[in-house]
Write a protein that holds these residues in place. Structure first.
Motif, short mmCIF file in Angstrom:
data_model
loop_
_atom_site.label_atom_id
_atom_site.label_comp_id
_atom_site.label_asym_id
_atom_site.label_seq_id
_atom_site.Cartn_x
_atom_site.Cartn_y
_atom_site.Cartn_z
N PHE A 1 -10.38 9.24 -4.82
CA PHE A 1 -10.95 7.90 -4.77
C PHE A 1 -9.87 6.84 -4.98
N TYR A 2 -8.98 7.09 -5.92
CA TYR A 2 -7.94 6.11 -6.22
C TYR A 2 -7.06 5.86 -5.01
N LEU B 1 -14.13 -1.44 -9.67
CA LEU B 1 -13.63 -0.10 -9.96
C LEU B 1 -14.44 0.52 -11.10
N HIS C 1 0.82 -1.22 0.00
CA HIS C 1 0.00 0.00 0.00
C HIS C 1 0.85 1.27 0.00
N ASN D 1 -18.52 0.59 -9.96
CA ASN D 1 -18.91 1.48 -8.87
C ASN D 1 -18.29 2.86 -8.95
N TYR D 2 -17.31 3.03 -9.83
CA TYR D 2 -16.68 4.35 -9.86
C TYR D 2 -16.45 4.92 -11.25
N ARG E 1 -7.59 6.56 -1.81
CA ARG E 1 -8.28 6.15 -0.59
C ARG E 1 -8.92 4.78 -0.69
N SER E 2 -9.41 4.42 -1.88
CA SER E 2 -10.20 3.20 -2.01
C SER E 2 -9.56 2.13 -2.89
N ILE E 3 -8.97 2.55 -4.00
CA ILE E 3 -8.45 1.56 -4.96
C ILE E 3 -7.11 1.00 -4.53
N ARG F 1 -7.15 -1.66 -1.85
CA ARG F 1 -7.80 -2.91 -2.31
C ARG F 1 -6.86 -3.72 -3.21
N SER G 1 -11.75 -6.56 -7.90
CA SER G 1 -11.44 -5.15 -7.61
C SER G 1 -11.43 -4.32 -8.88
#
Length: 297
Positions: A125-126, A260, A43, A263-264, A128-130, A133, A256
């Protein structure tokens, strides 16, 4: 598919819907491969934290390491006039980038003048979320290795120190997603000029939901997600020298990638399409609007 379909100076009509679809399909490959490459590193949340690197503070930069990567790289690209192309959008504010060194290319007028830019949302979004994951497998493997070396607790997780490699790959993913999302403007322009009278009443109200319904094609989205899953399942495999799949664990969580898009990327593209349509009449006279409004399929 001819490579000239991706060159505004050679491709004929840049608002040909089939050409646009071809570009979007090709971007799927770019996004999938870039995500797979990024997934090999942990990460590394320090990359995305403002002020986390004293080395950057010393040179007067207050943003995150990824912000710095983007600004430095986009400064070079700006000098090479990348962001004068109608399908390129920097993550760095354009006012903070240098002017092109090269002479301007006379691109055809493709889009109506607008300031729609979804990059701040994409970046947030990338990161924080992608990233958490897709890097889960590498992060867990890192934790196991650290425990084997006596490192336990919070120090087990997330950070493998590969900030440069991870940051470069982050940029590639972000730029590909940005291009894909902003191509929604091209789709909106094609649909608008085909039948302006279908859109104008909902632009004048304005009615975002009605505009969204006009540009939404559920069957097209369903096929896109099916195609995306099939591609990701293939690309995420390791292959033997003879080209046969080795089997074993996939290089990335395929779900994932599909999520992606589902949902986005798809919803954000629709937002861009609607935002573009909502400014499509700005600067036009009442007479021009009435003439356009008389044209319907």
């Amino acid at each position: 598919m001819s490579h000239t379909q991706f060159n505004f100076t050679l491709s004929g009509n840049p608002l040909d819907l089939e050409k646009i679809r071809g570009i979007l399909v090709r971007l799927e490959d770019t996004i999938i491969f870039s995500l797979i490459e990024r997934a090999q590193f942990a990460h590394n949340p320090k990359l995305y934290q403002k002020g986390a690197f004293p080395e950057l503070k010393e040179i007067g930069f207050e943003g995150s390491m990824l912000d710095w990567f983007l600004k430095e790289t986009e400064a070079v690209h700006a000098k090479a006039r990348r962001f004068t192309s109608p399908d390129e959008y920097p993550f760095t504010p354009i006012s903070d980038l240098p002017q092109p060194l090269l002479k301007a290319i006379p691109y055809p007028k493709v889009l109506y003048p607008n300031n729609v830019n979804a990059n701040p949302s994409i970046l947030s979004f990338y990161t924080r979320s992608i990233v958490p994951r897709i890097t889960r497998q590498a992060t867990l493997a890192l934790a196991s290795l650290k425990r084997a070396n006596g490192i336990i607790g919070d120090e087990e997780y997330e950070d493998d120190g590969n900030y440069g490699s991870a940051g470069v790959l982050d940029m590639e993913v972000l730029q590909a997603i940005s291009k894909r999302v902003h191509y929604g403007k091209f789709v909106s322009e094609v649909k608008f000029i085909e039948s302006p009278g279908s859109f104008i009443p909902h632009i004048l109200k304005p009615n975002r939901d009605a505009l969204g319904d006009l540009i939404t094609k559920p069957e097209v989205e369903r096929r896109l997600l099916q195609r995306l899953r099939k591609k990701a399942l293939v690309y995420a495999q390791d292959f033997a020298p003879d080209g046969e799949p080795k089997g074993g664990e996939a290089k990335i969580d395929v779900d994932s990638i599909v999520e992606l898009y589902e949902n986005y990327i798809i919803p954000l593209t629709k937002e861009v399409e609607v935002d573009y349509l909502l400014v499509r009449l700005e600067g036009l006279s009442q007479k021009e609007i009435e003439e356009l409004n008389s044209k319907k399929l």
